[in-house]
Scaffold this motif. Structure first.
Motif, short mmCIF file in Angstrom:
data_model
loop_
_atom_site.label_atom_id
_atom_site.label_comp_id
_atom_site.label_asym_id
_atom_site.label_seq_id
_atom_site.Cartn_x
_atom_site.Cartn_y
_atom_site.Cartn_z
N THR A 7 -4.45 4.49 -10.76
CA THR A 7 -5.09 5.81 -9.67
C THR A 7 -4.17 6.19 -8.85
N ALA A 8 -3.87 7.71 -8.85
CA ALA A 8 -2.88 8.17 -8.03
C ALA A 8 -3.42 8.62 -6.80
N LEU A 9 -2.41 8.39 -5.73
CA LEU A 9 -2.90 8.38 -4.32
C LEU A 9 -1.81 9.19 -3.77
N SER A 10 -2.37 9.08 -2.50
CA SER A 10 -1.33 10.33 -1.40
C SER A 10 -1.23 8.99 0.11
N LEU A 11 0.29 8.71 -0.22
CA LEU A 11 0.09 8.10 1.37
C LEU A 11 0.90 9.40 2.09
N ALA A 12 0.73 8.32 3.85
CA ALA A 12 1.55 9.51 5.06
C ALA A 12 3.22 9.49 4.87
N ASP A 13 3.92 9.52 5.20
CA ASP A 13 5.39 8.71 5.65
C ASP A 13 5.32 8.97 7.19
N SER A 65 3.69 -2.78 6.85
CA SER A 65 3.43 -3.72 8.33
C SER A 65 2.94 -2.70 9.26
N GLY A 66 1.92 -1.45 9.22
CA GLY A 66 2.18 -1.15 10.80
C GLY A 66 3.05 -0.63 11.12
N ALA A 67 2.60 -0.56 12.23
CA ALA A 67 3.48 -0.16 13.91
C ALA A 67 5.01 -0.31 12.98
N VAL A 82 9.71 6.47 4.09
CA VAL A 82 8.89 5.39 3.71
C VAL A 82 7.25 5.31 4.31
N LEU A 83 6.54 5.67 3.36
CA LEU A 83 5.29 5.31 2.67
C LEU A 83 4.39 4.38 3.35
N ASP A 84 3.48 5.45 4.24
CA ASP A 84 2.56 3.57 5.53
C ASP A 84 1.55 3.42 3.91
N ASP A 85 1.89 2.16 4.15
CA ASP A 85 0.64 1.19 3.00
C ASP A 85 -0.49 0.03 4.10
N THR A 86 -0.30 0.26 5.17
CA THR A 86 -0.89 -0.10 6.11
C THR A 86 -2.17 -0.41 5.50
N ALA A 87 -3.37 0.39 4.95
CA ALA A 87 -4.03 0.16 4.61
C ALA A 87 -3.90 -0.81 3.55
N LEU A 88 -3.39 -1.40 2.80
CA LEU A 88 -3.41 -1.52 1.94
C LEU A 88 -3.59 -1.37 0.00
N LEU A 166 -11.00 -4.67 -0.38
CA LEU A 166 -10.12 -3.59 -0.81
C LEU A 166 -11.08 -3.23 -2.73
N ARG A 167 -11.44 -4.18 -3.53
CA ARG A 167 -11.78 -5.42 -4.32
C ARG A 167 -13.83 -4.40 -3.61
N ALA A 168 -13.91 -4.27 -2.75
CA ALA A 168 -14.91 -3.59 -2.65
C ALA A 168 -15.42 -2.67 -2.41
N GLU A 169 -14.31 -1.37 -1.61
CA GLU A 169 -14.07 -0.09 -1.77
C GLU A 169 -13.70 0.92 -3.15
N ALA A 170 -13.19 -0.67 -3.97
CA ALA A 170 -12.56 0.45 -5.02
C ALA A 170 -13.47 0.74 -5.62
N ASP A 171 -12.55 1.97 -6.69
CA ASP A 171 -13.57 2.91 -7.65
C ASP A 171 -14.75 1.68 -8.67
N ASP A 172 -14.54 0.79 -8.73
CA ASP A 172 -14.55 -0.11 -10.19
C ASP A 172 -15.36 -1.07 -9.34
N SER A 173 -15.62 -0.92 -7.93
CA SER A 173 -15.97 -2.63 -7.27
C SER A 173 -17.52 -2.61 -8.39
N PRO A 174 -18.26 -3.63 -7.74
CA PRO A 174 -19.37 -4.30 -8.60
C PRO A 174 -20.19 -3.68 -7.26
N ILE A 175 -20.20 -3.36 -6.50
CA ILE A 175 -20.93 -3.20 -5.13
C ILE A 175 -21.65 -2.00 -5.59
N ARG A 176 -23.05 -1.81 -5.89
CA ARG A 176 -23.35 -0.73 -6.14
C ARG A 176 -24.62 0.27 -4.67
#
Length: 530
Positions: A7-13, A65-67, A82-88, A166-176
């Motif tokens: 998956t292509a992502l967009s992250l803010a610096d 690491s957020g802040a 330096v891209l912020d991946d606080t949400a991981l 993260l698994r629950a929010e993923a595009d291929d999550s089993p949760i429907r």
């Protein structure tokens, strides 16, 4: 890690400007976090590589690491984004295990180098590969001043709570299931009450990560249809059962028991629609047998029919919530009980097979001793205590158990085609077996014997209008009225299990609803443990 991230992502610096990850063309990408000592060793090397090759290769640091990301960039005077991946999300999507985690991609987007941690030879080889790719001079790095080897740290996204989200929010999550957004200012517990999901007690919010964790308790596909739940004929998938199990407070290892119970009550034989709709106040009672009892810590001893055990309480509650929330049997709606019944919150316990001289309930019902089985009864009353602290002979205590069952429906009602569930306590078992074996068949026969009364005693009279009316009495005739009638139409209606503590001569009974095609029949289901 695939050659190309899925998956292509967009992250803010750190200034808030968006960047594609991965960037187009050749790129050097490194995942870091501020509190990782090895990441702090690697950061100056990344800075030097950016200065030497950044004109031709996009260098990106992905920070978790957020802040503290700002402090990390300042500490090492990093000039690249330096891209912020606080949400991981990036760490999860790229499936990294440790930081620092390095990816070198060529102009076509293929990963040509990947490694984790700090092995000096790996980093030197990386610098050499960059020089070859760009035809630029080597980076100015004092390699001798750097450690030969340092292990990395675990990526922050591997924390179980975070990973489940993260698994629950993923595009291929089993949760429907449909997701309901709750405003930040709303109280979650009150929201669940207001939406009508509750049985009157607070619920555990079924967040995606909790539901995903619950689904880990079974091998079955989350979208597999388990049952159609009356009265609204709602479709109970494994996922929907898991959602209600979360709300009930279950652990994931309880889920197979809940699924089996849903399968059992949604049969035509059990007739959960009638059980929930009757004004008499019937409710499912669950008895669990087999190895699953100890595996999930069910209570079969002290206080088995009461509070204090999570497995007992939440498994029974989860079943009731499925019937309510998936089937639509809510109190005051289809649920029309005149007085209600505390068993409509929960009633589930394990049989103490090891303390019983009898074949366990599930073996009596045709299962192997090693099977894990749930059996459901439709009961209107109980547990009703049967107190006998003085009997010393087997037939005496058996007689007391029988007399205790006289109150099923009403003492004046005999020959009942009604199920009763007798829970015999260990001390009564000891009295029953003091002179040798005492079978269930003998106990059932003793119950029928001590409860036998002439039908003439069952006539409606001035003391009670219940019983045999004048027209039926005339039809039966004097000879039939003089014949003794036991409490139950057959011993098949008397179900016997053992539970409770070793101290206390108090057995209990559950009184049934209508048994048979016009009511409910006892149903057992083997628990699918994969």
């Amino acid at each position: 890690m695939p050659t190309t991230p899925p998956t292509a992502l967009s992250l803010a610096d750190l200034s808030g400007h968006p960047h594609d990850l991965p960037p187009a063309g050749a790129a050097l990408i490194c995942f870091v976090k501020d509190d990782c000592e090895t990441c702090n060793v690697a950061a100056p090397v990344l800075g030097a590589l950016h200065r030497a090759f950044g004109a031709d290769v996009a260098v990106r640091v992905v920070a978790q690491s957020g802040a503290a990301n700002q402090a990390f960039a300042r500490r090492h005077a990093l000039e690249m984004p330096v891209l912020d991946d606080t949400a991981l999300r990036a760490a999860f999507t790229w499936d990294i295990e440790a930081v620092p985690s390095v990816f070198l991609r060529d102009a076509d987007g293929a990963t040509v180098t990947r490694f984790e941690g700090f092995v000096r030879d790996d980093w030197q080889a990386l610098a050499g590969r960059l020089a070859e790719m760009t035809a630029r001079p080597a980076a100015q790095i004092d390699w001798d001043s750097l450690p030969a080897w340092r292990p990395g740290c675990g990526s922050a996204h591997l924390d179980p709570a975070v990973n489940n989200r993260l698994r629950a929010e993923a595009d291929d999550s089993p949760i429907r299931a449909r997701r309901i957004e709750v405003a930040p200012a709303d109280d979650m517990a009150e929201f669940l009450f207001d939406q009508g999901f509750s049985d009157g007690l607070p619920l555990v919010p079924p967040t995606p990560e909790r539901v995903l964790r619950m689904l880990g308790g079974t091998h079955r596909d989350p979208q597999e249809i388990v049952a159609t739940v009356p009265p609204n004929m709602g479709i109970a998938t494994v996922e929907k059962i898991a959602i209600n199990a979360v709300m009930a407070g279950c652990k994931p290892e309880y889920l197979p028991v809940v699924i089996a119970a849903v399968e059992a009550v949604c049969t035509d034989a059990f007739n959960v629609h009638g059980v929930t709709a009757t004004t008499m106040g019937a409710s499912p009672v669950m008895v669990v047998n087999g190895p699953i009892r100890d595996r999930i810590g069910m209570n079969k001893g002290l206080g088995a029919l009461g509070a204090g055990n999570r497995a007992n309480a939440t498994i029974g509650r989860a079943l009731r919530l499925v019937v309510r929330n998936v089937g639509g049997a809510s109190s005051g709606g289809v649920e029309r009980s005149t007085l209600g019944n505390p068993m409509k919150f929960t009633m589930c316990f394990a049989e103490w097979e090891e303390r019983s001289p009898f074949p366990p309930l599930h073996v009596e019902r045709g299962f192997d001793a090693g099977d894990s089985v749930v059996t459901v009864f439709a009961m209107t009353g109980g547990p009703v205590h049967i107190v006998d602290q003085t009997s010393r002979s087997p037939d005496q205590v058996a007689g007391s158990l029988g007399q205790g069952l006289e109150s099923v429906f009403l003492p004046k009602m005999h020959n009942l085609p009604i199920d009763a569930l007798l829970v015999v306590c260990p001390e009564h078992i000891d009295t029953l077996t003091r002179d040798g074996p005492y079978s269930k068949e003998r106990l059932r026969a003793r119950i029928q014997d001590v409860t036998s009364r002439p039908l003439s005693e069952m006539l409606a009279d001035a003391a009670s209008g219940a019983g045999i009316g004048p027209e039926d009495a005339a039809r039966l005739g004097p000879e039939a009225l003089a014949a003794p009638a036991p409490k139950f139409a057959s011993t098949d209606y008397i179900h016997i299990v053992v539970a409770g503590s070793d101290a206390g001569k108090f057995s209990s009974a559950f009184h049934g609803w209508v048994t048979g095609p016009t009511g409910s029949t006892v149903v057992s289901r083997k628990i699918d443990l994969g």
